[in-house]
Design a protein around this motif. Structure first.
Motif, short mmCIF file in Angstrom:
data_model
loop_
_atom_site.label_atom_id
_atom_site.label_comp_id
_atom_site.label_asym_id
_atom_site.label_seq_id
_atom_site.Cartn_x
_atom_site.Cartn_y
_atom_site.Cartn_z
N MET A 1 -8.95 6.74 -7.99
CA MET A 1 -9.74 5.51 -8.09
C MET A 1 -8.82 4.28 -8.19
N LYS A 2 -7.70 4.41 -8.90
CA LYS A 2 -6.75 3.29 -8.98
C LYS A 2 -6.17 2.98 -7.60
N ARG A 3 -5.96 4.01 -6.79
CA ARG A 3 -5.47 3.79 -5.44
C ARG A 3 -6.48 2.97 -4.63
N GLN A 4 -7.74 3.35 -4.71
CA GLN A 4 -8.76 2.64 -3.96
C GLN A 4 -8.92 1.20 -4.42
N VAL A 5 -8.85 0.97 -5.71
CA VAL A 5 -8.94 -0.40 -6.23
C VAL A 5 -7.77 -1.24 -5.74
N PHE A 6 -6.57 -0.68 -5.80
CA PHE A 6 -5.39 -1.42 -5.37
C PHE A 6 -5.45 -1.72 -3.87
N GLN A 7 -5.77 -0.72 -3.06
CA GLN A 7 -5.84 -0.94 -1.61
C GLN A 7 -6.91 -1.96 -1.25
N ASN A 8 -8.03 -1.93 -1.95
CA ASN A 8 -9.07 -2.93 -1.66
C ASN A 8 -8.62 -4.32 -2.06
N ARG A 9 -7.84 -4.42 -3.14
CA ARG A 9 -7.32 -5.74 -3.55
C ARG A 9 -6.34 -6.28 -2.50
N VAL A 10 -5.54 -5.39 -1.93
CA VAL A 10 -4.64 -5.81 -0.85
C VAL A 10 -5.44 -6.25 0.37
N ASP A 11 -6.48 -5.49 0.71
CA ASP A 11 -7.33 -5.87 1.85
C ASP A 11 -7.99 -7.21 1.61
N LYS B 1 0.82 -1.20 0.00
CA LYS B 1 0.00 0.00 0.00
C LYS B 1 0.86 1.26 0.00
N ALA B 2 1.94 1.26 0.78
CA ALA B 2 2.82 2.43 0.82
C ALA B 2 3.48 2.67 -0.52
N TRP B 3 3.85 1.58 -1.21
CA TRP B 3 4.44 1.72 -2.55
C TRP B 3 3.43 2.34 -3.51
N ALA B 4 2.19 1.85 -3.51
CA ALA B 4 1.17 2.41 -4.40
C ALA B 4 0.89 3.87 -4.05
N ASP B 5 0.85 4.19 -2.75
CA ASP B 5 0.63 5.58 -2.36
C ASP B 5 1.75 6.48 -2.86
N ALA B 6 3.00 6.01 -2.75
CA ALA B 6 4.14 6.82 -3.19
C ALA B 6 4.09 7.06 -4.70
N VAL B 7 3.76 6.01 -5.46
CA VAL B 7 3.70 6.15 -6.91
C VAL B 7 2.56 7.07 -7.33
N ILE B 8 1.38 6.85 -6.76
CA ILE B 8 0.22 7.64 -7.16
C ILE B 8 0.35 9.09 -6.68
N ASP B 9 0.83 9.29 -5.47
CA ASP B 9 1.01 10.66 -4.98
C ASP B 9 1.98 11.45 -5.85
N ALA C 1 -16.76 -4.59 -2.73
CA ALA C 1 -16.09 -3.34 -3.06
C ALA C 1 -15.25 -3.49 -4.33
N ASP C 2 -14.68 -4.68 -4.56
CA ASP C 2 -13.88 -4.88 -5.77
C ASP C 2 -14.73 -4.69 -7.02
N VAL C 3 -15.95 -5.19 -7.00
CA VAL C 3 -16.84 -5.03 -8.15
C VAL C 3 -17.21 -3.57 -8.35
N LEU C 4 -17.62 -2.91 -7.28
CA LEU C 4 -18.08 -1.53 -7.39
C LEU C 4 -16.95 -0.57 -7.71
N LEU C 5 -15.78 -0.77 -7.09
CA LEU C 5 -14.65 0.13 -7.35
C LEU C 5 -14.14 0.00 -8.77
N ARG C 6 -14.08 -1.25 -9.27
CA ARG C 6 -13.63 -1.42 -10.66
C ARG C 6 -14.65 -0.82 -11.62
N GLU C 7 -15.92 -0.87 -11.26
CA GLU C 7 -16.95 -0.22 -12.10
C GLU C 7 -16.75 1.29 -12.10
#
Length: 489
Positions: free
Chosen positions: A452-462, A185-193, A396-402
């Motif tokens: 939105m990509k951040r939320q999808v990735f974090q939910n996939r990790v969760d 998650k920290a890696w994705a946050d650093a890249v997206i930020d 959440a994975d279905v709704l976030l990807r939508e």
């Protein structure tokens, strides 16, 4: 008289031992096992694909850069060493309890010099004198003590420590799994930020160019002061947002560096490729995947450990029977200490039965029973929480990807509108304001798309955390799964 007294003592001993060996009333704590139902989570049409742990691990699609950061964090993070040290403590405690079933044998060497006085003895010629003598002795012998575990108290203690070892092992695995998810998650946050920061800077630069042109128009009397102030305010807002996003970049970089065990300088730039989730989670995931969650396994082991501790405390009401013995020699001269002529030995048995401390022991039994019920309730609550986490993450994975798909479509439209506005401006069909507005819409939409990509990735990790893992690492090799003979090495 002595015979009658001995008989009475013997009968009283039988009575006490018989009452103490009576089975105590114990409401056994239910064996939790791993109460995972055979239900399947299903979203949409059932999938015919058989889901394996490897399939679940592939759901994250981490790039090589993120995988290397996770491996570095597992190897260098100090908290990982703390968790491993706790596991080693539990392993040492279990080894200690294993030896409690064996007799203790000690080798003892003794050397003594003694002075003895003779007072009041009717020795002719020495009535008013204190006679004394001095002598020395040497001893060498083996002393053994063995508590016979007839009621299973020591075996219950060993089983409790064994369960504690397994719980510590699963806690260790769960911590490594949690650390891996935090690093991902920290890696994705650093890249997206960082990408959002660059987009915000680009937007502020574009508005700054517009402010320069508006100032020229204002100087030539073609723009009002209100228009200049409005454009300047937009530029300052964009500049403030860019500064805030730069601060987020510095923070996310330092968080990532601290997680991987590096000094948080915040200087490392990350522009890696984010994973693209074209497909969703396969339908029909079996609920048995929860059986590999380390926190559930640790909770189950803690329940078993509490049950064994309760059993060991109950056995304290029974008499403790032990054998003691010694074999050695004692002589007045050191060179004769190994001579068989001076050999001595002793063999004895004893039984100890608590009488006045039975109330204290029963109080500890009640406390142990309540503690076991608490561990069982925690385990059941954790199972329900695990099902909830999986269900929420799957939905959440279905709704976030939508939502991500909708955001990507909006971004395509914004880019097309920007291209059209620039072409119309080149042909003289549109003004500068339309071009700037289209560019601002495109940049804003692109920033939202990354969010939105951040939320999808974090939910996939969760989701992977809820399912019990997804990263393979040699550090996760178990300890207590090895044969007992290998554990000693």
């Amino acid at each position: 008289m002595n015979v009658d007294c001995s008989k009475r003592i013997f009968l009283w001993s039988l009575l006490v031992l018989g009452t103490s060996c009576r089975s105590t009333h114990l409401e056994d704590v239910a064996d939790p096992g791993l109460a995972i139902t055979e239900e399947k989570w299903s979203l949409g049409n059932p999938s015919s694909v058989s889901v394996s742990p490897q399939t679940v691990m592939d759901l994250l699609l981490l790039p090589e850069e993120a995988v290397e950061l996770i491996q570095r964090g597992l190897a260098k993070n100090p908290d990982a060493a703390v968790a491993q040290a706790r596991l080693e403590q539990a392993f040492a405690l279990w080894k200690q309890s294993r030896w409690s079933l064996m007799p203790s044998v000690d080798l003892q060497y003794s050397q003594a010099r003694t002075k003895q006085n003779f007072i009041g003895l009717p020795i002719p010629g020495a009535e008013n004198q204190v006679l004394s003598t001095q002598f020395q002795s040497y001893g060498l012998g083996l002393f053994a003590n063995w508590e016979l575990d007839l009621w299973g108290r020591l075996r219950a203690v060993k089983a409790s420590d064994r369960a504690g070892l397994k719980a510590a092992e699963y806690d260790w695995q769960f911590y490594l799994l949690s650390l891996s998810s935090q690093i991902a998650k920290a890696w994705a946050d650093a890249v997206i930020d960082e990408r959002q920061w660059h987009l915000a800077e680009e937007r502020s630069l574009q508005i700054e160019r517009v402010v320069g042109r508006v100032k020229d128009r204002y100087a030539n009397g073609l723009e009002t002061s209100r228009g200049l102030d409005t454009t300047t305010l937009d530029w300052l807002n964009a500049l403030q947002e860019a500064t805030q996003r730069r601060q987020r970049v510095e923070t996310s970089r330092r968080i990532l560096q601290a997680l991987v065990g590096d000094f948080p300088t915040g200087a490392e730039s990350l522009l890696g490729a984010l994973p693209v989730y074209d497909t969703g989670v396969p339908s029909g995931l079996p609920s048995e995947l929860l059986e590999r969650r380390p926190d559930l396994l640790a909770a189950s082991a803690k329940v078993e450990g509490s049950r064994q501790r309760l059993r060991a405390t109950e056995r304290e009401l029974f008499p403790r029977i032990s054998l003691t013995g010694s074999l050695g020699s004692s002589s007045p001269e050191l060179q004769e200490v190994l001579s068989p002529d001076y050999s001595i030995w002793q063999l004895a048995g004893n039984a100890t039965q608590p009488l006045f401390s039975r109330g204290l022991i029963r109080g500890r039994i009640a406390w142990r029973k309540a503690a076991a019920q608490e561990e069982l309730a925690k385990y059941q609550s954790l199972i329900l929480s695990a099902f909830k986490e999986v269900a929420v993450a799957l939905q959440a994975d279905v709704l976030l990807r939508e939502q991500l798909g909708q955001s990507d479509k909006m971004l395509v439209i914004a880019k097309r509108d920007q291209n059209q506005a620039e072409q119309d401006f080149a042909k003289g069909l549109a003004g500068l304001y339309q071009v700037v507005q289209s560019r601002q819409k495109r940049l804003t939409q692109e920033i939202q798309s990354y969010e939105m990509k951040r939320q999808v990735f974090q939910n996939r990790v969760d989701l992977l955390m809820a399912l019990g893992g997804g990263w393979e690492s040699p550090i996760l090799e178990t300890v207590s799964s090895l044969p007992e003979k290998d554990l000693l090495h």
